[in-house]
Design an enzyme around this catalytic site. Structure first.
Site: not given
Ligand code: ADP
Length: 394
Positions: A7, A90, A179, A238, A381
């Protein structure tokens, strides 16, 4: 079969070596602060855990250091680079091209490059990770797993923005969703755990980035992030949903440049902007001491999640379960409690004792009489990427 999962972020590389199909984690690690004199490498395998400081100039050096460690006589886990049969990457944005995992080809790389403007913080580093891995592991299959792929099932009525059609048809401006690897992984676990044939599930991924997905019969039908991983829930730094008029006001009346606005909304807002802290653990500690900003930010955060739960119950006309996952979802009993408070209208009733317990695998924290189940499911993940890569190759 050994699959190396990579990743590759803008200044970091996360990695795991997973043996498939047994799903055995052989080793894992993280290189952070690439580009700095004090870049940090954290690494662990079954027997050791180590932390090293290196001068790592770029991702290529970062991956070289990881490979050296994998091959290291004392701390390594393989003897020959050829023991790695595949590298799973990823990739954040697959646009509307990829609804599945893909074997990397020049065309696939070109598409990842093409979608870079839609995920400028992620796709370029993801692509760089692929190209370096191709160089270092020429014998291995390179496989790309896209965060957006799981959301390709979102129907047009939820996918389109109410702006002129040509922007959707010709310019691909639409909801993509993010996601996806995590939402897919935890929702499949939930369906297996609940033994449901038909299912209406809401998956709540709360990490540094936060998003929610409405998942009906195993398929994503709506999602809180959109064109980019910025809107929806309140995140670490965010803002999530905000009236776009604010952007025009900042630019036209307050003299912000567009770059400043972007920086403000993605790096200085969210929980950080509300409290001065990015990490939820600090915010919870401060709230306990009575810090009013922190108390309010926690309320706001949970309130936004509640509103999305309501929206998705309406979208699916029902609810079997909600899932909490990722750093905050798995660990913060306080956020879970605030989210589930006064939600009995939807059949959501939290058992406080179960909520405060600890467990590494799936944990059910609803009361025994609740109509909707509340689950905590640790996301993974990397394992999902390994599963998909293995599936593609077999
Ligand atoms: P990423 O999106 O980077 O993968 P993670 O899923 O690791 O993020 O989640 C990071 C967030 O999880 C941080 O905001 C951190 O505060 C929060 N977190 C981790 N452990 C706990 C905990 N025990 N209690 C509350 N929040 C936690």
């Amino acid at each position: 079969m050994n699959i190396l999962i990579i990743n590759s972020g803008s200044s970091s590389i996360k990695f795991q070596l997973i043996q498939m199909p047994s799903e055995t984690l052989v080793c894992s690690g993280l290189v952070e602060r690439i580009g700095n004199k004090d870049a940090v490498l954290n690494y662990k395998n079954e027997t050791i855990k180590l932390k090293q400081i290196h001068y790592i100039n770029n991702h290529k050096q970062g991956l070289q250091i990881i490979i050296d460690l994998l091959l290291d006589a004392e701390n390594g886990v393989i003897e020959d680079i050829k023991e790695i049969a595949a590298v799973g990457h990823r990739v954040v944005h697959g646009g509307n091209t990829f609804s599945n995992t893909a074997l990397v080809t020049p065309e696939v790389k070109q598409k990842i490059q093409q979608y870079a403007p839609l995920a400028p913080l992620h796709n370029p580093s993801n692509l760089e990770g692929i190209e370096i891995a191709e160089e270092y592991f020429p014998h291995a299959k390179q496989i790309a797993v896209f965060d957006t792929a799981f959301h390709q099932t979102i129907p047009t009525k939820a996918r389109k923005y109410a702006i002129p059609n040509d922007l959707y048809e010709d310019k691909d401006i639409q909801v993509y969703g993010f996601h996806g690897t995590s939402h897919k992984y935890v929702s499949e676990k939930a369906i297996e755990y609940l033994k449901l044939e038909r299912s209406k599930i809401i998956s709540i991924h709360l990490g540094n980035g936060c998003s929610m997905t409405a998942i009906q019969d195993g398929k994503s039908i709506d999602h809180s992030m959109g064109f980019a991983p910025t809107n929806g829930l309140i995140m670490g730094s965010r803002s999530g949903d905000i009236d776009h008029s604010v952007i025009f006001y900042l630019v036209n009346s307050l003299g912000y440049s567009l770059e400043n606005v972007n920086n403000l909304l993605t790096k200085k807002s969210g929980m950080l902007g509300l409290t001065g802290y990015n990490d939820l653990r600090d915010i919870e500690k401060e709230a306990e001491k009575g810090n009013i900003d922190c108390l309010l930010a926690l309320e706001m955060n949970a309130y936004r999640i509640k509103k999305f739960i309501g929206t998705y119950v309406a979208a699916m006309n029902g609810l079997d379960a909600i899932i909490f996952t990722a750093g905050i979802g798995e660990n913060s009993s306080l956020i879970r409690e605030l989210v589930c408070k006064d939600m009995d209208f939807f059949g959501i009733e939290l058992d406080k004792d179960k909520n405060n317990g600890k467990a590494k695998s799936i944990r059910e924290i609803s009361t025994s009489t609740a109509e909707a189940r509340i689950l905590i499911i640790p996301t993974n993940e990397e394992l999902e990427i390994a599963k998909q890569a293995y599936c593609l190759l077999n």
